[in-house]
Design a protein around this motif. Structure first.
Motif, PDB file in Angstrom:
ATOM      1  N   PHE A  69      -7.053   8.636   1.478  1.00 50.05           N
ATOM      2  CA  PHE A  69      -5.717   8.517   0.899  1.00 50.05           C
ATOM      3  C   PHE A  69      -4.689   9.352   1.654  1.00 50.05           C
ATOM      4  CE2 PHE A  69      -8.601   8.577  -3.006  1.00 50.05           C
ATOM      5  CZ  PHE A  69      -8.787   7.214  -3.012  1.00 50.05           C
ATOM      6  N   GLN A  70      -3.606   8.699   2.073  1.00 51.00           N
ATOM      7  CA  GLN A  70      -2.519   9.439   2.713  1.00 51.00           C
ATOM      8  C   GLN A  70      -1.628  10.123   1.681  1.00 51.00           C
ATOM      9  OE1 GLN A  70      -2.101   6.136   6.203  1.00 51.00           O
ATOM     10  NE2 GLN A  70      -0.402   7.563   6.121  1.00 51.00           N
ATOM     11  N   ALA A  71      -1.808   9.756   0.415  1.00 48.72           N
ATOM     12  CA  ALA A  71      -0.996  10.361  -0.644  1.00 48.72           C
ATOM     13  C   ALA A  71      -1.877  10.630  -1.871  1.00 48.72           C
ATOM     14  CB  ALA A  71       0.163   9.438  -1.001  1.00 48.72           C
ATOM     15  N   GLY A  97      -5.004   7.228  10.022  1.00 48.10           N
ATOM     16  CA  GLY A  97      -4.420   6.510   8.892  1.00 48.10           C
ATOM     17  C   GLY A  97      -3.387   5.521   9.397  1.00 48.10           C
ATOM     18  N   PHE A  98      -2.397   6.048  10.106  1.00 51.70           N
ATOM     19  CA  PHE A  98      -1.346   5.224  10.714  1.00 51.70           C
ATOM     20  C   PHE A  98      -0.659   4.322   9.687  1.00 51.70           C
ATOM     21  CE2 PHE A  98      -4.755   5.897  13.871  1.00 51.70           C
ATOM     22  CZ  PHE A  98      -4.084   6.773  14.706  1.00 51.70           C
ATOM     23  N   GLY A  99      -0.658   4.749   8.434  1.00 50.62           N
ATOM     24  CA  GLY A  99      -0.013   3.963   7.396  1.00 50.62           C
ATOM     25  C   GLY A  99      -0.942   3.004   6.678  1.00 50.62           C
ATOM     26  N   ASN A 100      -2.121   2.788   7.232  1.00 55.24           N
ATOM     27  CA  ASN A 100      -3.069   1.866   6.611  1.00 55.24           C
ATOM     28  C   ASN A 100      -3.594   2.417   5.285  1.00 55.24           C
ATOM     29  OD1 ASN A 100      -6.285   0.437   7.293  1.00 55.24           O
ATOM     30  ND2 ASN A 100      -4.415  -0.690   6.930  1.00 55.24           N
ATOM     31  N   LYS A 101      -3.477   3.748   5.097  1.00 55.95           N
ATOM     32  CA  LYS A 101      -4.114   4.384   3.950  1.00 55.95           C
ATOM     33  C   LYS A 101      -3.111   4.925   2.935  1.00 55.95           C
ATOM     34  CE  LYS A 101      -8.184   5.051   6.780  1.00 55.95           C
ATOM     35  NZ  LYS A 101      -8.912   5.887   7.738  1.00 55.95           N
ATOM     36  N   VAL A 102      -1.922   4.306   2.940  1.00 60.62           N
ATOM     37  CA  VAL A 102      -0.907   4.697   1.947  1.00 60.62           C
ATOM     38  C   VAL A 102      -1.079   3.898   0.661  1.00 60.62           C
ATOM     39  CG1 VAL A 102       1.568   4.788   1.447  1.00 60.62           C
ATOM     40  CG2 VAL A 102       0.760   5.341   3.749  1.00 60.62           C
ATOM     41  N   GLY A 103      -1.333   2.637   0.797  1.00 61.87           N
ATOM     42  CA  GLY A 103      -1.365   1.743  -0.361  1.00 61.87           C
ATOM     43  C   GLY A 103      -2.591   1.940  -1.241  1.00 61.87           C
ATOM     44  N   GLY A 159       2.651  -4.665   4.972  1.00 57.73           N
ATOM     45  CA  GLY A 159       3.905  -4.795   5.697  1.00 57.73           C
ATOM     46  C   GLY A 159       4.501  -3.492   6.174  1.00 57.73           C
ATOM     47  N   VAL A 160       4.245  -2.406   5.457  1.00 56.49           N
ATOM     48  CA  VAL A 160       4.810  -1.140   5.923  1.00 56.49           C
ATOM     49  C   VAL A 160       3.662  -0.225   6.300  1.00 56.49           C
ATOM     50  CG1 VAL A 160       6.187   0.865   5.311  1.00 56.49           C
ATOM     51  CG2 VAL A 160       6.930  -1.396   4.645  1.00 56.49           C
ATOM     52  N   SER A 161       3.358  -0.201   7.564  1.00 51.99           N
ATOM     53  CA  SER A 161       2.326   0.694   8.063  1.00 51.99           C
ATOM     54  C   SER A 161       2.459   0.718   9.569  1.00 51.99           C
ATOM     55  CB  SER A 161       0.935   0.185   7.661  1.00 51.99           C
ATOM     56  OG  SER A 161       0.677  -1.050   8.269  1.00 51.99           O
ATOM     57  N   TYR A 162       1.666   1.493  10.197  1.00 53.99           N
ATOM     58  CA  TYR A 162       1.529   1.533  11.645  1.00 53.99           C
ATOM     59  C   TYR A 162       2.699   2.242  12.323  1.00 53.99           C
ATOM     60  CZ  TYR A 162      -0.754  -0.318  15.893  1.00 53.99           C
ATOM     61  OH  TYR A 162      -1.427  -0.462  17.064  1.00 53.99           O
ATOM     62  N   ARG A 163       2.740   3.533  12.136  1.00 48.66           N
ATOM     63  CA  ARG A 163       3.719   4.371  12.852  1.00 48.66           C
ATOM     64  C   ARG A 163       5.107   3.751  12.789  1.00 48.66           C
ATOM     65  NH1 ARG A 163      -0.182   7.334  17.013  1.00 48.66           N
ATOM     66  NH2 ARG A 163       0.913   9.289  16.867  1.00 48.66           N
ATOM     67  N   CYS A 164       5.516   3.385  11.590  1.00 49.23           N
ATOM     68  CA  CYS A 164       6.697   2.533  11.483  1.00 49.23           C
ATOM     69  C   CYS A 164       7.915   3.229  10.925  1.00 49.23           C
ATOM     70  CB  CYS A 164       6.371   1.336  10.605  1.00 49.23           C
ATOM     71  SG  CYS A 164       6.089   1.786   8.894  1.00 49.23           S
ATOM     72  N   SER A 165       7.727   4.407  10.280  1.00 50.07           N
ATOM     73  CA  SER A 165       8.845   5.091   9.627  1.00 50.07           C
ATOM     74  C   SER A 165       9.607   4.151   8.711  1.00 50.07           C
ATOM     75  CB  SER A 165       9.803   5.696  10.651  1.00 50.07           C
ATOM     76  OG  SER A 165       9.130   6.520  11.555  1.00 50.07           O
ATOM     77  N   PHE A 166       8.875   3.352   7.945  1.00 51.52           N
ATOM     78  CA  PHE A 166       9.502   2.395   7.026  1.00 51.52           C
ATOM     79  C   PHE A 166      10.416   1.420   7.778  1.00 51.52           C
ATOM     80  CE2 PHE A 166       9.109   6.362   4.369  1.00 51.52           C
ATOM     81  CZ  PHE A 166       8.037   5.944   3.607  1.00 51.52           C
ATOM     82  N   ARG A 167       9.832   0.624   8.648  1.00 54.31           N
ATOM     83  CA  ARG A 167      10.556  -0.470   9.333  1.00 54.31           C
ATOM     84  C   ARG A 167      11.531   0.007  10.410  1.00 54.31           C
ATOM     85  NH1 ARG A 167       7.842  -5.202   7.860  1.00 54.31           N
ATOM     86  NH2 ARG A 167       7.615  -5.334   5.636  1.00 54.31           N
ATOM     87  N   THR A 189       1.407  12.240   3.315  1.00 52.15           N
ATOM     88  CA  THR A 189       1.752  12.160   4.737  1.00 52.15           C
ATOM     89  C   THR A 189       1.913  10.715   5.192  1.00 52.15           C
ATOM     90  OG1 THR A 189       0.760  14.269   5.313  1.00 52.15           O
ATOM     91  CG2 THR A 189       0.898  12.647   7.072  1.00 52.15           C
ATOM     92  N   TYR A 190       3.118  10.344   5.497  1.00 57.21           N
ATOM     93  CA  TYR A 190       3.491   9.049   6.076  1.00 57.21           C
ATOM     94  C   TYR A 190       4.971   9.200   6.386  1.00 57.21           C
ATOM     95  CZ  TYR A 190       4.606   9.001   1.200  1.00 57.21           C
ATOM     96  OH  TYR A 190       5.065   9.404  -0.017  1.00 57.21           O
ATOM     97  N   GLY A 191       5.533   8.237   7.115  1.00 59.81           N
ATOM     98  CA  GLY A 191       6.957   8.319   7.433  1.00 59.81           C
ATOM     99  C   GLY A 191       7.301   9.611   8.178  1.00 59.81           C
ATOM    100  N   SER A 192       6.340  10.161   8.907  1.00 60.59           N
ATOM    101  CA  SER A 192       6.534  11.422   9.653  1.00 60.59           C
ATOM    102  C   SER A 192       7.266  12.458   8.798  1.00 60.59           C
ATOM    103  CB  SER A 192       7.315  11.182  10.947  1.00 60.59           C
ATOM    104  OG  SER A 192       6.678  10.221  11.735  1.00 60.59           O
ATOM    105  N   GLY A 237       5.786  12.171  14.685  1.00 61.62           N
ATOM    106  CA  GLY A 237       4.554  11.368  14.694  1.00 61.62           C
ATOM    107  C   GLY A 237       4.759   9.895  15.004  1.00 61.62           C
ATOM    108  N   GLU A 238       5.869   9.315  14.542  1.00 64.69           N
ATOM    109  CA  GLU A 238       6.052   7.881  14.732  1.00 64.69           C
ATOM    110  C   GLU A 238       7.007   7.551  15.877  1.00 64.69           C
ATOM    111  OE1 GLU A 238       5.446   6.192  10.317  1.00 64.69           O
ATOM    112  OE2 GLU A 238       6.924   7.749  10.537  1.00 64.69           O
ATOM    113  N   SER A 239       7.767   8.553  16.317  1.00 65.94           N
ATOM    114  CA  SER A 239       8.779   8.311  17.360  1.00 65.94           C
ATOM    115  C   SER A 239       8.254   7.538  18.569  1.00 65.94           C
ATOM    116  CB  SER A 239       9.360   9.647  17.850  1.00 65.94           C
ATOM    117  OG  SER A 239      10.082  10.283  16.840  1.00 65.94           O
TER     118      SER A 239
HETATM  119 CU1  CUM Z   1       4.764   3.509   8.562  1.00 68.56          CU
HETATM  120  S1  CUM Z   1       2.971   4.205   9.071  1.00 68.56           S
HETATM  121 MO1  CUM Z   1       3.066   6.149   8.794  1.00 68.56          MO
HETATM  122  O1  CUM Z   1       4.375   6.151   7.733  1.00 68.56           O
HETATM  123  O2  CUM Z   1       1.839   6.525   7.732  1.00 68.56           O
END
Ligand code: CUM
Ligand code: MCN
Length: 805
Positions: free
Chosen positions: A235-237, A266-272, A379-387, A563-566, A758-760
């Motif tokens: 879990f990222q959160a 995680g790269f956002g895959n583990k937020v949901g 839809g919101v994952s992968y080093r994306c900083s929320f789109r 941890t997500y969205g840097s 992290g996402e830059s």
């Molecule tokens: Cu958009 S992926 Mo990072 O926020 O966990």
């Protein structure tokens, strides 16, 4: 006291604080195979869960027959939606205000959707039993194209039939989710109508997937004796998972303990929140045994949070000289079968409204339509900083297209449109307040380092040589300049399921001058145990080596949003600094008492408090820590502890300037990256080595996305890229050497001036690689072609341009 004498310099170095490339303390266990991941959690009597998943992308579930599966030796239970319905757990809320089936309730909406959950003695029996569950499906028409979906009579979400409004406003069609508008449409259209130059371009940022090496999973253990539920998971959160688990199950929150152990990316895959978590909890409650669920690679690629899938059309207006006067952006967003985007509540399209990028654009308008299709949700994952990935790709392509239209140099076009240093804090046309930036300095440094003019000259010569038939290789110069938006976020406008997006740090100093600090975030590989200790070392004056950082256990860590969205550095990093300052304030009183002077007569000096003007009279932080526990100081409580809950006043806006030099073999479509230069400005730098690692990782993933990685569907809704045979995961073979560089423009509102990073590199990297490919063909008339630029598509581009004749 400003210049450090050699003695002070040494004391300062011993702290391993801010700016030190301290080696990662967590790596000793990782490199020795001694990490503790979810799949390492093993408990007596533990059962294993596995899913029956739909082979169809859209079908009615006529019946599910469990008999043969239940008859298999070692099978304990088979759960279906019917079993979960009495508990009201057959559907769950998503982070986007929608709801999602936990197990197929009457129909399935994407290939790989969870239909039944088999619980068995071990993973092998569970897998065998999955094969024995007989499901009868009745196929329905499949919609994998969002534009067709919006025109189709086929109703994907029958549960929403007749609902003309959703959580984000009116719905225009039964497969439409929301329209999100930002900016001034009338003013933007006026500018577009009267501008010297307007270019329009449509682009597709394809669907892809973060594909962390460790897939998602959990272990749920309901202890019926003390009524406590423990949940280990990827879990990222973790705190948010605890709150959601409590709301859904009715178990009081103090009786739920959520633990994120080591996480393998995680790269956002583990937020949901995934059906596997809910099913494991239910199965543990029902059976009274711990239940483990860990998905395999195919399940991960097919069913968990994907990324992107944005169809974007832009119109950009400019003067003949290239000064941008307006921007219009229309997006059709494919959200799959359920809207399970992990965005702050008020942002159904994330921070897509940073699509004006790094440029001073006076008016702009953005509209995003979210659409249901027969694809996996997320839809919101992968080093994306929320789109922000989509937003930066969009504007950096629009700039290139405008440069082509104006017959201008793309670097110069950027330069004349950058927000100037003196304009910060800058109010963007789409509603953001950029905190700080110095874009011109960064851009000039980047162009100078790579000898941009020399490269352009070489490129022009290469084009001539190509035309003369002397070479079959073209040269592309990829440029990108990005502004990120990270650190969600101010509680006033950012929340997840109603919880404000603050973060926290709690510090306890031990008598001998070492400490433990706990935070509401959770590292998935970013090195928090190393870097948070560095922030504290500089604030408190104890060596980072003497500070343990602990995250991810909701029984001990203070509440945080994860941890997500840097956001860890901008938010939890700020909380750490603020908690450190509270410790220091109390330490000052103790020091003054010990030194028998007034509080105001001592000052902090690296690792001690000294009497002002008398540097030989001091108490080190170690002395002070000890005194905090063994001296009765009048008016002061014993102990040395502090906690800070930090609500950031604004986001932070890191930025960067990237250049990629690429040679492309026109006959094979194979790109060769000759050089990649990445300048990042993330404000105050905590650990340069870790920043460099983050940049390398983010660029590697950017290369993947730009040059071949995708989640592709056929017309039947079959996932064509569900294994690593078909899904491109770059290795050392494909990845070039990356050159990193930096400037430092501190955030004015962050306690130590740090911004996230992290996402830059991903946000800036994808357009840079893509622009390099496209730039190679600019001289031959290419305006835009969609990613991913795999060998075949590059070859096709060359072929379409007549370069194979
Ligand atoms: Cu958009 S992926 Mo990072 O926020 O966990
Ligand atoms: N850092 C620093 N100085 C700064 C900013 C950051 O030294 N000015 C350091 C931090 O201390 C931290 C690291 O860089 O150790 C990343 O910090 P930050 O930018 O705050 O990002 P987060 O810690 O919040 O990490 C999240 C971010 C996201 S959202 C994705 S997606 C991603 C990324 O991190 N996932 C990753 N990088 C990853 N790296 C690894 N190894 N694994 C992932 O899953």
């Amino acid at each position: 006291m400003n210049d450090l004498t050699p003695e002070r310099e040494e004391r300062s170095a011993n702290l391993k604080g801010l700016g030190c490339s301290r080696k990662r303390v967590e790596d000793a266990r990782f490199t020795q195979g001694k990490g503790n991941y979810v799949d390492d959690v093993k408990m007596p009597g533990m059962l294993h869960g596995d899913f029956v998943r739909s082979p169809y992308a859209h079908a009615r579930v006529v019946s599910v027959n469990k008999d043969a599966a239940l008859a298999l030796d070692g099978v304990v239970a088979v759960l279906t939606a019917e079993d979960l319905a009495p508990l009201n757990l057959h559907w769950m809320p998503t982070l986007a205000g929608d709801k999602q089936m936990v197990l197929a309730d009457g129909k399935v909406l994407f290939q790989g959707q969870e239909v039944a959950f088999v619980v068995a003695r071990d993973r092998y029996v569970a897998a065998d039993a999955v094969e024995l569950v007989e499901v009868e499906y009745e196929e329905l028409p499949v919609l994998t194209d969002p534009f067709e979906s919006l025109k189709s009579d086929v109703v994907l979400r029958e549960d929403l039939a007749g609902q003309t409004t959703g959580p984000h406003g009116p719905r225009k069609h039964h497969n439409h989710i929301f329209t999100w508008e930002q900016g001034d449409e009338t003013a933007t259209n006026q500018v577009l109508e009267s501008a010297d130059v307007v270019v329009e371009e449509s682009m597709y940022y394809h669907r892809t997937h973060p594909c962390p090496l460790e897939t998602c999973g959990c272990v749920a253990s309901m202890d019926k004796v003390n009524g406590k539920l423990t949940l280990w998971g990827t879990f990222q959160a973790p705190h948010v998972v605890r709150t959601v688990a409590s709301m859904l199950s009715g178990i009081e929150e103090h009786n739920i303990r959520v633990i994120s152990p080591d996480i393998g990316g995680g790269f956002g895959n583990k937020v949901g929140v995934y059906p596997g978590y809910i099913c494991s909890i239910v199965a543990s409650i029902v059976t009274g045994q711990p239940v483990k669920w860990v998905e395999d690679r195919m399940e991960n690629l097919m069913a968990t949070a994907f990324a992107r899938d944005y169809w974007m059309t832009g119109k950009i207006a400019a003067t003949k000289e290239g000064k941008i006067t307006g921007l219009h952006c229309q997006v059709t967003a494919d959200h799959g079968g359920f809207d399970a985007c992990a965005d702050p509540t008020k942002f159904p399209a994330g921070f897509m409204n940073i699509c004006t990028g790094s440029y001073d654009i006076p008016v702009a308008y953005l509209a995003v339509d979210g659409v249901y299709t027969n694809k996996a949700p997320g839809g919101v994952s992968y080093r994306c900083s929320f789109r922000v990935t989509e937003a930066v790709y969009f504007i950096e392509r629009m700039i290139e297209v405008l440069a082509i239209e104006l017959d201008m140099d793309a670097a110069e076009l950027r330069r004349i449109n950058f927000i100037r240093k003196e304009q910060f804090p800058y109010q963007s046309a789409l509603g953001w307040e950029y905190d700080s930036g110095d874009y011109h300095t960064a851009w000039d440094k980047a162009l100078k380092t790579v000898d941009y003019d020399g490269l352009r000259k070489e490129q022009a010569e290469r084009v001539e040589a190509f035309k003369r038939g002397e070479t079959r290789t073209l040269m592309g110069i990829g440029l990108s300049f990005f502004t990120e938006i990270v650190g969600a976020g101010p509680v006033k406008n950012c929340d997840i399921l109603g919880m404000g997006m603050f973060d926290s740090c709690e510090i306890r100093i031990h008598p001998t001058g070492s400490a433990i600090a706990r935070l509401g975030t959770i590292s998935q590989g970013q090195g928090h145990a190393t870097t948070f200790a560095q922030i504290l070392a500089s604030e408190i004056g104890l060596s980072a080596d003497s500070i343990t950082i602990e995250e991810g256990d909701t029984d001990t860590a203070p509440y945080g949003l994860g941890t997500y969205g840097s956001r860890s550095t901008p938010v939890a990093g700020a909380a750490a600094a603020m908690a450190g300052r509270k410790i220091r304030a109390k330490a000052q009183m103790i020091a003054a008492y010990l030194l028998e002077v007034h509080d105001d007569d001592v000052e902090f000096d690296v690792d001690r408090f000294v009497v002002k003007g008398v540097p030989e009279r001091f108490k080190t932080m170690k002395d002070i820590a000890y005194a905090a526990y063994n001296q009765a100081i009048p008016g002061l409580e014993l102990g040395l502890e502090a906690v800070s809950y930090y609500d950031p006043p604004n986001m932070t806006y890191p930025f960067g300037a990237y250049v990629c030099v690429m040679d492309i073999d026109v006959d094979t479509g194979v790109p060769e990256i000759r050089r990649f230069y990445a300048l990042d400005d993330c404000g105050t730098r905590i650990n340069p080595m870790i920043i460099e690692g983050q940049v390398h990782g983010g660029l590697t993933e950017a290369l993947a996305v730009a040059l071949g990685q995708e989640i592709a569907y056929d017309k039947m809704g079959n996932v064509k890229t569900a294994t690593l045979m078909d899904f491109f995961l770059p290795t050392a073979w494909e990845v070039p050497n990356f050159e990193t560089d930096h400037t430092v423009t501190p955030s004015p509102h962050h306690p130590i001036g740090a911004k996230g990073v992290g996402e830059s590199p991903h946000v800036g990297g994808v357009p840079c690689f893509s622009n390099a490919v496209q730039d190679a063909f600019r001289a031959f008339g290419l305006r835009h072609t969609n990613m991913p630029h795999d060998h075949w598509r590059i070859w096709q581009t060359a072929n379409d341009l007549g370069l194979h004749e």
